[in-house]
Write a protein that holds these residues in place. Structure first.
Motif, PDB file in Angstrom:
ATOM      1  N   LEU A   1       0.808  -1.327  -0.238  1.00  0.00           N
ATOM      2  CA  LEU A   1      -0.331   0.284   0.293  1.00  0.00           C
ATOM      3  C   LEU A   1       1.216   1.362   0.288  1.00  0.00           C
ATOM      4  CD1 LEU A   1      -3.221  -1.479   2.244  1.00  0.00           C
ATOM      5  CD2 LEU A   1      -3.205  -1.340   0.189  1.00  0.00           C
ATOM      6  N   GLN A   2       0.171   2.265  -0.548  1.00  0.00           N
ATOM      7  CA  GLN A   2       1.181   3.491  -0.460  1.00  0.00           C
ATOM      8  C   GLN A   2       0.261   4.731  -0.065  1.00  0.00           C
ATOM      9  OE1 GLN A   2       2.815   4.431  -4.515  1.00  0.00           O
ATOM     10  NE2 GLN A   2       3.064   2.132  -4.767  1.00  0.00           N
ATOM     11  N   LYS A   3       1.155   5.992   0.057  1.00  0.00           N
ATOM     12  CA  LYS A   3      -0.047   6.877   1.014  1.00  0.00           C
ATOM     13  C   LYS A   3       0.138   8.136   0.107  1.00  0.00           C
ATOM     14  CE  LYS A   3       0.368   5.579   5.651  1.00  0.00           C
ATOM     15  NZ  LYS A   3       0.700   5.659   6.798  1.00  0.00           N
ATOM     16  N   ALA A   4      -0.657   9.077  -0.168  1.00  0.00           N
ATOM     17  CA  ALA A   4      -0.629  10.088  -0.773  1.00  0.00           C
ATOM     18  C   ALA A   4      -1.558  11.191   0.634  1.00  0.00           C
ATOM     19  CB  ALA A   4      -2.002  10.243  -2.274  1.00  0.00           C
ATOM     20  N   TYR A   5      -1.024  12.547   0.000  1.00  0.00           N
ATOM     21  CA  TYR A   5      -1.351  13.558   1.179  1.00  0.00           C
ATOM     22  C   TYR A   5      -2.150  15.117   0.299  1.00  0.00           C
ATOM     23  CZ  TYR A   5       0.705  10.798   4.954  1.00  0.00           C
ATOM     24  OH  TYR A   5       1.011  10.208   5.537  1.00  0.00           O
ATOM     25  N   PHE A   6      -3.863  15.502   0.123  1.00  0.00           N
ATOM     26  CA  PHE A   6      -3.458  15.826  -0.401  1.00  0.00           C
ATOM     27  C   PHE A   6      -4.819  16.960   0.947  1.00  0.00           C
ATOM     28  CE2 PHE A   6      -3.970  12.120  -3.545  1.00  0.00           C
ATOM     29  CZ  PHE A   6      -3.041  13.263  -4.296  1.00  0.00           C
ATOM     30  N   ALA A   7      -3.911  18.415   0.488  1.00  0.00           N
ATOM     31  CA  ALA A   7      -4.516  20.017   0.533  1.00  0.00           C
ATOM     32  C   ALA A   7      -5.635  20.518  -0.274  1.00  0.00           C
ATOM     33  CB  ALA A   7      -4.214  20.529   1.659  1.00  0.00           C
ATOM     34  N   SER A   8      -6.649  20.588   0.088  1.00  0.00           N
ATOM     35  CA  SER A   8      -7.694  21.108  -0.804  1.00  0.00           C
ATOM     36  C   SER A   8      -8.774  21.938   0.095  1.00  0.00           C
ATOM     37  CB  SER A   8      -8.026  20.732  -1.808  1.00  0.00           C
ATOM     38  OG  SER A   8      -8.791  19.332  -1.638  1.00  0.00           O
ATOM     39  N   GLY A   9      -8.689  23.192   0.740  1.00  0.00           N
ATOM     40  CA  GLY A   9      -9.557  23.470   1.793  1.00  0.00           C
ATOM     41  C   GLY A   9     -10.710  23.147   2.786  1.00  0.00           C
ATOM     42  N   CYS A  10     -11.784  22.445   2.800  1.00  0.00           N
ATOM     43  CA  CYS A  10     -11.887  22.255   4.279  1.00  0.00           C
ATOM     44  C   CYS A  10     -11.613  20.603   3.818  1.00  0.00           C
ATOM     45  CB  CYS A  10     -13.548  21.979   4.164  1.00  0.00           C
ATOM     46  SG  CYS A  10     -14.146  21.143   5.694  1.00  0.00           S
TER      47      CYS A  10
ATOM     48  N   SER B   1      -8.291   3.110   2.502  1.00  0.00           N
ATOM     49  CA  SER B   1      -8.761   3.639   4.101  1.00  0.00           C
ATOM     50  C   SER B   1      -8.708   5.791   3.634  1.00  0.00           C
ATOM     51  CB  SER B   1      -8.380   3.347   5.189  1.00  0.00           C
ATOM     52  OG  SER B   1      -6.891   3.687   4.776  1.00  0.00           O
ATOM     53  N   THR B   2      -8.629   6.177   4.440  1.00  0.00           N
ATOM     54  CA  THR B   2      -8.758   7.676   4.498  1.00  0.00           C
ATOM     55  C   THR B   2      -8.618   8.200   6.024  1.00  0.00           C
ATOM     56  OG1 THR B   2     -11.230   8.599   3.931  1.00  0.00           O
ATOM     57  CG2 THR B   2      -9.743   7.644   1.949  1.00  0.00           C
ATOM     58  N   ALA B   3      -8.136   9.336   6.542  1.00  0.00           N
ATOM     59  CA  ALA B   3      -8.722  10.115   6.954  1.00  0.00           C
ATOM     60  C   ALA B   3      -7.325  11.847   6.585  1.00  0.00           C
ATOM     61  CB  ALA B   3      -7.414   9.531   8.517  1.00  0.00           C
ATOM     62  N   VAL B   4      -8.344  12.519   7.999  1.00  0.00           N
ATOM     63  CA  VAL B   4      -8.639  13.298   7.912  1.00  0.00           C
ATOM     64  C   VAL B   4      -7.241  14.704   8.750  1.00  0.00           C
ATOM     65  CG1 VAL B   4     -10.195  14.413   7.036  1.00  0.00           C
ATOM     66  CG2 VAL B   4     -10.619  14.539   8.897  1.00  0.00           C
ATOM     67  N   GLY B   5      -6.580  15.334   8.904  1.00  0.00           N
ATOM     68  CA  GLY B   5      -5.653  16.608   9.908  1.00  0.00           C
ATOM     69  C   GLY B   5      -4.821  17.181   8.973  1.00  0.00           C
ATOM     70  N   PHE B   6      -3.686  17.552   9.173  1.00  0.00           N
ATOM     71  CA  PHE B   6      -3.063  18.358   9.186  1.00  0.00           C
ATOM     72  C   PHE B   6      -1.348  18.261   8.938  1.00  0.00           C
ATOM     73  CE2 PHE B   6      -6.014  18.804  12.832  1.00  0.00           C
ATOM     74  CZ  PHE B   6      -6.808  19.901  12.795  1.00  0.00           C
ATOM     75  N   MET B   7      -0.567  18.990   8.317  1.00  0.00           N
ATOM     76  CA  MET B   7       0.253  18.494   8.051  1.00  0.00           C
ATOM     77  C   MET B   7       0.573  20.277   7.697  1.00  0.00           C
ATOM     78  SD  MET B   7       1.994  16.816   5.209  1.00  0.00           S
ATOM     79  CE  MET B   7       1.323  14.599   5.547  1.00  0.00           C
ATOM     80  N   GLY B   8       2.245  19.805   7.672  1.00  0.00           N
ATOM     81  CA  GLY B   8       2.951  21.491   6.656  1.00  0.00           C
ATOM     82  C   GLY B   8       2.905  22.659   7.759  1.00  0.00           C
TER      83      GLY B   8
ATOM     84  N   VAL C   1      -4.690   9.351   2.282  1.00  0.00           N
ATOM     85  CA  VAL C   1      -4.850   8.828   1.199  1.00  0.00           C
ATOM     86  C   VAL C   1      -4.313   7.568   1.404  1.00  0.00           C
ATOM     87  CG1 VAL C   1      -5.951   8.443  -0.759  1.00  0.00           C
ATOM     88  CG2 VAL C   1      -5.977   9.947  -0.339  1.00  0.00           C
ATOM     89  N   VAL C   2      -5.031   6.480   1.952  1.00  0.00           N
ATOM     90  CA  VAL C   2      -4.353   4.647   1.581  1.00  0.00           C
ATOM     91  C   VAL C   2      -4.402   4.647   0.873  1.00  0.00           C
ATOM     92  CG1 VAL C   2      -3.800   2.522   2.877  1.00  0.00           C
ATOM     93  CG2 VAL C   2      -3.710   4.785   4.122  1.00  0.00           C
ATOM     94  N   PHE C   3      -3.852   4.165  -0.696  1.00  0.00           N
ATOM     95  CA  PHE C   3      -3.826   3.409  -1.456  1.00  0.00           C
ATOM     96  C   PHE C   3      -3.468   2.051  -2.433  1.00  0.00           C
ATOM     97  CE2 PHE C   3      -1.116   6.380  -2.867  1.00  0.00           C
ATOM     98  CZ  PHE C   3      -0.414   5.943  -4.270  1.00  0.00           C
ATOM     99  N   ASN C   4      -4.088   0.771  -3.188  1.00  0.00           N
ATOM    100  CA  ASN C   4      -3.326  -0.230  -3.438  1.00  0.00           C
ATOM    101  C   ASN C   4      -3.043   0.271  -4.579  1.00  0.00           C
ATOM    102  OD1 ASN C   4      -2.935  -2.657  -4.128  1.00  0.00           O
ATOM    103  ND2 ASN C   4      -4.509  -3.754  -3.593  1.00  0.00           N
ATOM    104  N   PRO C   5      -1.403   0.017  -5.064  1.00  0.00           N
ATOM    105  CA  PRO C   5      -1.286   1.014  -6.336  1.00  0.00           C
ATOM    106  C   PRO C   5      -1.275  -0.697  -7.616  1.00  0.00           C
ATOM    107  CG  PRO C   5       0.854  -0.266  -5.423  1.00  0.00           C
ATOM    108  CD  PRO C   5      -0.574   0.326  -4.688  1.00  0.00           C
ATOM    109  N   LYS C   6      -1.966  -1.834  -7.013  1.00  0.00           N
ATOM    110  CA  LYS C   6      -2.827  -2.783  -7.866  1.00  0.00           C
ATOM    111  C   LYS C   6      -4.143  -2.055  -8.521  1.00  0.00           C
ATOM    112  CE  LYS C   6       0.049  -6.199  -5.794  1.00  0.00           C
ATOM    113  NZ  LYS C   6      -0.410  -7.258  -4.550  1.00  0.00           N
ATOM    114  N   GLU C   7      -4.387  -1.200  -7.880  1.00  0.00           N
ATOM    115  CA  GLU C   7      -5.979  -1.318  -7.924  1.00  0.00           C
ATOM    116  C   GLU C   7      -5.976   0.062  -8.734  1.00  0.00           C
ATOM    117  OE1 GLU C   7      -8.680  -2.082  -4.860  1.00  0.00           O
ATOM    118  OE2 GLU C   7      -7.873  -3.749  -4.917  1.00  0.00           O
TER     119      GLU C   7
END
Length: 333
Positions: free
Chosen positions: A174-183, A199-206, A230-236
């Motif tokens: 599994l791999q992770k990605a982090y995106f900030a786009s407002g609320c 899976s996903t989770a919301v929080g703070f970074m930076g 964002v935790v995602f499966n690169p096979k999918e």
């Protein structure tokens, strides 16, 4: 916009206190999941009392309270891997404690009274226990308080460790990605529904403050952005697909926030975790510029992700509504 932030905070407090996040949601999910998955293991009356009817075993009586063996803890009802032994720690609370779960294995559902957050098996809806944050036991600042009776332990040394091995392999892939786009409520809403997202989770970074609270970030002086993990499966799916979804679900040209949410914590940003992720993000920023857009999205290296309070997680799923400042629109072919 200070007034708007105050209103948002007030809604959150009322939302948590009156218990709009009903545990009936988890009951409905159990029935839906059972219809489409394998047969569940037969439970004893005591197991059913805890796993089905959300009971609690007496403290310090569970089989795994003091267990330190290496292996994987799986769901008693459906055998889905839940926790790894290396994430188990001694909290002296009377129940097995873990500061992390196998990605996508555990779902959080706030109790009806808004006081605690229940944890259930994401595969079959079995009641596991409750999760707590802010106690400071480990660096992850999270404690999954789990009933021993809700789990089975698969030792790493056993030949039947295939279940644990598969869980470990799946986790490693599994791999992770982090995106900030407002609320972050709206950002998570779209990513949690995307194909290949585990899976996903919301929080703070930076920012420059460790483990900030939502209230602190709203003061606009911690440097954090509201961020979705964002935790995602690169096979999918691919990181490229996630980047496209990121741009297609918010106004990446807005420079002072997102929609009606104005402030530095609402800016558009991609936090990249590798040179490959950075390259892909840069590729799509250039594509958008070539299309004539003035892209305001920032690119920054990923730092520590601080998970927000439980009542922020999967907000719109529990509330049963849709985002007020995020709308999907097709941009890329």
């Amino acid at each position: 916009m200070e007034k708007q932030t105050g209103i948002r905070l007030y809604i959150l407090i009322v939302y948590a206190m009156v218990g709009l996040l009903s545990c009936n949601q988890s009951g409905r999910s159990q029935n839906q999941i059972k219809d489409k998955n394998m047969e569940w293991n037969k439970l004893t009356p005591e197991e059913e009392r805890v796993i089905v009817h959300k009971g609690t075993e007496r403290p310090f009586t569970g089989e795994y309270v003091n267990s330190k063996d290496s292996g994987t803890y799986v769901c008693k009802r459906c055998n889905a891997p839940l926790y790894r032994s290396e994430d188990k720690f001694d909290s002296h609370c009377g129940w097995p404690s873990f500061d992390d779960e196998i990605p996508g294995a555990v779902k959080r559902v706030p109790d009806a009274d808004g006081m605690r957050t229940e944890i259930i098996c994401a595969n079959c809806g079995a009641h596991l226990g409750h999760v707590f944050t802010g106690e400071g036991f480990t660096s992850k600042d999270t404690r999954h308080c789990v009933n021993s009776i809700s789990m089975k332990f698969v030792p790493a040394a056993m030949g039947s460790v295939a279940v644990a091995a598969k869980a470990s392999q799946d986790k490693d892939s599994l791999q992770k990605a982090y995106f900030a786009s407002g609320c972050f409520w709206g950002t998570e809403y779209y990513f949690m529904k995307a194909k290949g997202v585990v899976s996903t989770a919301v929080g703070f970074m930076g920012g420059h403050v460790d483990n900030p609270s939502y209230r602190q970030v709203c003061q606009k002086n911690t440097g954090h952005l509201e961020t979705t993990e964002v935790v995602f499966n690169p096979k999918e799916t691919s990181y490229e697909n996630l980047v496209k979804l990121f741009f297609e679900t918010h106004d990446f040209t807005q420079t002072n926030g997102q929609g009606p949410d104005i402030g530095p914590q609402y800016l558009s940003c991609i936090f990249y975790s590798s040179p490959e992720q950075k390259e892909i993000a840069e590729k799509y920023i250039q594509i958008l510029k070539d299309k004539g857009y003035k892209v305001a999205t920032m690119l920054k290296p990923a730092t520590t992700f601080w998970k927000a309070e439980d009542y922020h997680q999967q907000y719109y799923e529990h509330k049963g509504t849709t985002p007020y400042c995020h709308v999907y629109r097709k941009i890329f072919d």
